[in-house]
Design a protein around this motif. Structure first.
Motif, PDB file in Angstrom:
ATOM      1  N   ASN A  68      -1.915   6.264  -0.740  1.00  0.00           N
ATOM      2  CA  ASN A  68      -3.155   5.491  -0.667  1.00  0.00           C
ATOM      3  C   ASN A  68      -3.534   5.218   0.783  1.00  0.00           C
ATOM      4  O   ASN A  68      -4.708   5.304   1.151  1.00  0.00           O
ATOM      5  N   ARG A  69      -2.533   4.863   1.598  1.00  0.00           N
ATOM      6  CA  ARG A  69      -2.783   4.587   3.018  1.00  0.00           C
ATOM      7  C   ARG A  69      -3.378   5.821   3.682  1.00  0.00           C
ATOM      8  O   ARG A  69      -4.373   5.742   4.385  1.00  0.00           O
ATOM      9  N   VAL A 123      -8.257  -2.758   0.898  1.00  0.00           N
ATOM     10  CA  VAL A 123      -6.882  -3.137   1.233  1.00  0.00           C
ATOM     11  C   VAL A 123      -6.583  -4.543   0.719  1.00  0.00           C
ATOM     12  O   VAL A 123      -5.542  -4.793   0.118  1.00  0.00           O
ATOM     13  N   ILE A 176      -6.142  -4.369  -3.077  1.00  0.00           N
ATOM     14  CA  ILE A 176      -4.865  -3.760  -3.465  1.00  0.00           C
ATOM     15  C   ILE A 176      -3.726  -4.757  -3.277  1.00  0.00           C
ATOM     16  O   ILE A 176      -2.889  -4.939  -4.171  1.00  0.00           O
ATOM     17  N   ILE A 189       0.853  -1.196   0.000  1.00  0.00           N
ATOM     18  CA  ILE A 189       0.000   0.000   0.000  1.00  0.00           C
ATOM     19  C   ILE A 189       0.883   1.238   0.000  1.00  0.00           C
ATOM     20  O   ILE A 189       1.567   1.519   0.986  1.00  0.00           O
TER      21      ILE A 189
END
Length: 125
Positions: A64-65, A86, A89, A60
């Motif tokens: 994005n996190r 999550v 991804i 990640i």
């Protein structure tokens, strides 16, 4: 004496508000840390991994996190949605990595290397 008591009360009130915020922060963070996902890819294969650990994994990207955490904290995403995103991804990133590794080790890639070596040997003669 009255002024001193008033400031003590204000201090307690301000501390109380801080505690409410940190309790909220701890609640969403605790939810992410205690919610686990069964992963069947990469380094997580066969393990139950917390959403928190997945969010902070190499899969990640930092941006994005940060975005996912903001959306979750803001109530835009539910815990279940964060978990799904999550997991998706990580799964896609690992699939892309596996595909890349497979193409590097494919017979076509090896024959191209052999052809290049043969050409180089002929040029040396």
């Amino acid at each position: 004496l009255i002024a001193a008591k008033a400031s003590e009360k204000d201090t307690v009130s301000a501390a109380g508000e801080k505690d409410d915020d940190s309790t909220k922060a701890e609640a969403w963070e605790k939810a992410l840390k205690t919610t686990v996902v069964d992963m069947e890819v990469g380094e997580f294969r066969g393990h139950k991994v917390s959403v928190w650990d997945l969010l902070h994994s190499k899969y990640i990207p930092k941006e994005n996190r940060k975005e996912l955490l903001e959306l979750y904290q803001g109530g835009v995403l539910t815990l279940e949605q964060v978990k799904m995103v999550v997991r998706t991804i990580v799964t896609k990133a690992e699939a892309a990595r596996a595909e890349e590794l497979a193409s590097e080790h494919s017979p076509r890639a090896e024959s191209t290397v052999s052809e290049a070596e043969d050409t180089h040997l002929l040029e040396d003669r």
